[in-house]
Enzyme design. Structure first.
Site, PDB file in Angstrom:
ATOM      1  N   GLN A   1       4.272   0.420   2.110  1.00 32.05           N
ATOM      2  CA  GLN A   1       4.485  -0.789   2.924  1.00 32.05           C
ATOM      3  C   GLN A   1       5.473  -1.432   2.163  1.00 32.05           C
ATOM      4  O   GLN A   1       5.635  -1.627   1.050  1.00 32.05           O
ATOM      5  CB  GLN A   1       3.280  -1.498   3.014  1.00 32.05           C
ATOM      6  CG  GLN A   1       2.039  -0.849   3.615  1.00 32.05           C
ATOM      7  CD  GLN A   1       2.210  -1.156   5.039  1.00 32.05           C
ATOM      8  OE1 GLN A   1       1.714  -2.033   5.606  1.00 32.05           O
ATOM      9  NE2 GLN A   1       2.747   0.045   5.598  1.00 32.05           N
TER      10      GLN A   1
ATOM     11  N   ARG B   1      -8.278  -1.793  10.986  1.00 32.35           N
ATOM     12  CA  ARG B   1      -6.827  -1.187  10.526  1.00 32.35           C
ATOM     13  C   ARG B   1      -7.063  -0.255   9.528  1.00 32.35           C
ATOM     14  O   ARG B   1      -7.991  -0.045   8.822  1.00 32.35           O
ATOM     15  CB  ARG B   1      -6.095  -2.271   9.899  1.00 32.35           C
ATOM     16  CG  ARG B   1      -6.578  -3.060   8.904  1.00 32.35           C
ATOM     17  CD  ARG B   1      -5.446  -4.023   8.318  1.00 32.35           C
ATOM     18  NE  ARG B   1      -6.002  -4.911   7.346  1.00 32.35           N
ATOM     19  CZ  ARG B   1      -6.688  -6.269   7.617  1.00 32.35           C
ATOM     20  NH1 ARG B   1      -6.713  -6.619   8.878  1.00 32.35           N
ATOM     21  NH2 ARG B   1      -7.229  -6.699   6.518  1.00 32.35           N
ATOM     22  N   ASP B   2      -6.018   0.446   9.295  1.00 34.37           N
ATOM     23  CA  ASP B   2      -5.973   1.402   8.156  1.00 34.37           C
ATOM     24  C   ASP B   2      -6.688   2.763   8.632  1.00 34.37           C
ATOM     25  O   ASP B   2      -7.668   2.725   8.882  1.00 34.37           O
ATOM     26  CB  ASP B   2      -6.309   1.179   6.795  1.00 34.37           C
ATOM     27  CG  ASP B   2      -5.780  -0.277   6.231  1.00 34.37           C
ATOM     28  OD1 ASP B   2      -4.613  -0.701   6.866  1.00 34.37           O
ATOM     29  OD2 ASP B   2      -6.481  -0.980   5.699  1.00 34.37           O
TER      30      ASP B   2
ATOM     31  N   ASP C   1       0.868  -1.297   0.026  1.00 36.23           N
ATOM     32  CA  ASP C   1      -0.065   0.052   0.098  1.00 36.23           C
ATOM     33  C   ASP C   1       0.595   1.427   0.047  1.00 36.23           C
ATOM     34  O   ASP C   1       1.673   1.477   0.781  1.00 36.23           O
ATOM     35  CB  ASP C   1      -0.874  -0.125   1.116  1.00 36.23           C
ATOM     36  CG  ASP C   1      -1.742  -1.246   1.304  1.00 36.23           C
ATOM     37  OD1 ASP C   1      -1.797  -2.073   0.635  1.00 36.23           O
ATOM     38  OD2 ASP C   1      -2.510  -1.373   2.644  1.00 36.23           O
TER      39      ASP C   1
END
Length: 503
Positions: A57, A160-161, A41
């Site tokens: 990432q 998440r995120d 990502d």
């Protein structure tokens, strides 16, 4: 500095990763890739004091998704990139012991601040890090994680995120998640200082029971949520996920007001599905909405491990609102800086089903063409074709008799390797009454990005004879007029040497 990493059994070590990656004929040359190892990502995308910062990432020790770091690259033109020191490294213990996962960068009163998901065991929780003024060095907050657990009383699929923005005097945050048995969602939080967060509730929740198996299925969890406004319309972007499987990026149009998002419709963001995944955007200092995403691989884990690298960043795109209320996308105009030799094809009617254009060849190309399709007509552009035609990739645009249009990518003959993905990709093509199609195709070794009347389709292709798969051709069935055809050889965006894994 030492880096503690225990790789999965059988995973090649970091030795020679950058060298192997540099030699791989499938590695793109004007798309951004990590120096070697694993990339996924885009993170922390920002335009800070005239410099574009792309974090991502990154696993610098293997072409495998394991104990993820934050890589970092900078650019002044969105074309040429400089590798910077790795921004975040998993801790020896604590909230991000097993990885520094996806997040964003915000300006906290002049202090660059990252909000990211720290992974510890099976848990991903929000963490914070403060940066130096040049964004090269980062200090993690001792209070991490800054949210200790997902919302109580909700059976979630994942958590998440992040999407974080300033709204008045407070910070607001969306965290991607899903309610088990219901659908994907984005949980809304609020904070005065980016450290103490109050849970507000779900901003919007999808229905996973609708359209399951379809190309607009919203999944059981929303990854990489991104909320922004464009030309008076609010847009909520997310990537549909289900039980460890990445599906496709989608977006809701609608109205964000108060603590809710009232949707108008859901749309496909890119017709390539998982080949344009986990998108993130930012508004640059020119006022443009610029978006990147992760181009996943279509070959086996064994092939990427041998190649020494895995994952490509998309070309940067400018996102605008189209006349039909959907998003239009186009490569940033700065990419034309890489154009070199130009070949022009004379306009006229396309009378043959297929003609090879001997003057146009290559695996680093930017092709622009304008076509006029009569009802019932189909035009096709062939790229990465071998001399015998055994391997070829076909971009097809067609117009139905009632005026509708389709963009279709044929990959069935893109590769003779039986282990790579060769499924076709397709989507709706908006057409006016004149049947005009403005088509742009960017070929960069295994990376392929197509734009047709503002609709994108992204994919990966892996010819088994890459040194021969250079041919380009064009053809048609029915009444098709070629109004313009220009092709450019594209220069590489990086120097022709392996890049250090640890800049």
């Amino acid at each position: 500095m030492t880096h503690d990493l225990t790789l999965p059994s059988g995973t090649p070590t970091a030795e020679g990763l950058a060298e192997r990656a540099h030699r791989d004929p499938h590695r793109p040359r004007f798309h951004f890739t990590s120096p070697g190892g694993w990339l996924n990502d885009p993170n922390g995308l920002t335009h800070w004091n005239g410099v574009y910062h792309l974090f991502y990432q990154y696993n610098p020790l293997a072409a495998a998704h394991h104990r993820i770091h934050w890589g970092h690259a900078t650019s002044t033109d969105l074309v040429h990139w400089t590798d910077e020191p790795i921004a975040l490294v998993p801790g020896s213990d604590g909230a991000d012991r097993d990885g520094c996962w996806s997040g964003v960068l915000v300006d906290d009163g002049g202090v660059p601040t990252i909000v990211y998901s720290g992974r510890h065991g099976e848990h991903e929780l929000p963490c914070v890090a403060r940066g130096s003024t040049d964004l090269r060095y980062w200090t993690k907050d001792p209070a991490n994680p800054v949210i200790a657990a997902p919302p109580e009383g909700v059976d979630i699929t994942a958590f998440r995120d992040h999407c974080v923005w300033r709204e008045g005097k407070v910070w607001r945050q969306l965290i991607g998640s899903g309610v088990r048995g219901v659908g994907g969602t984005a949980f809304l939080y609020e904070s005065d200082d980016l450290r103490t967060w109050r849970y507000i509730g779900p901003l919007l929740t999808g229905n996973a029971s609708q359209n399951r198996g379809e190309l607009d299925w919203t999944g059981t969890m929303w990854e990489c949520v991104d909320l922004f406004g464009v030309d008076g319309t609010d847009v909520l972007v997310f990537s549909a996920w289900d039980e460890g499987t990445t599906h496709h990026p989608l977006y809701w149009t609608g109205r964000y007001e108060g603590d809710t998002f009232t949707p108008t419709a859901v749309h496909r963001l890119d017709y390539g599905g998982r080949y344009f995944y986990a998108p993130q955007s930012t508004r640059d200092e020119q006022g443009r909405r610029v978006m990147f995403a992760w181009l996943q691989e279509g070959r086996t884990d064994e092939a990427t491990a041998e190649a020494g690298w895995c994952g490509v960043m998309s070309l940067p795109r400018v996102v605008t609102l189209g006349a039909d209320g959907r998003l239009d996308q186009a490569p940033v105009p700065e990419l034309t800086e890489l154009r070199r030799e130009r070949v022009e094809v004379a306009p006229g009617a396309l009378t043959e089903p297929y003609t090879r254009l001997n003057a146009v060849r290559g695996d680093q190309l930017d092709i622009e063409t304008t076509l006029r399709l009569a009802p019932g007509a189909t035009a096709r552009l062939v790229v990465r074709e071998t001399p015998d035609g055994a391997e070829r990739t076909v971009v097809e645009v067609s117009r139905t008799h009632d005026g509708g249009g389709t963009l279709l990518l044929h990959r069935e003959t893109s590769s003779l390797d039986p282990t790579v993905d060769i499924e076709p990709r397709y989507g709706e093509l908006p057409l006016g009454e004149d049947g005009r199609v403005d088509l742009r195709v960017l070929v960069d070794h295994s990376a392929l990005e197509i734009f047709a009347n503002g609709r994108p389709l992204t994919a990966r292709i892996y010819p088994t004879r890459p040194d021969e798969a250079m041919g380009v051709g064009i053809g048609a069935d029915g009444d098709v007029t070629l109004e313009r055809f220009d092709a450019w050889q594209m220069a590489s965006a990086f120097t022709d040497v392996p890049r250090p894994l640890w800049p």
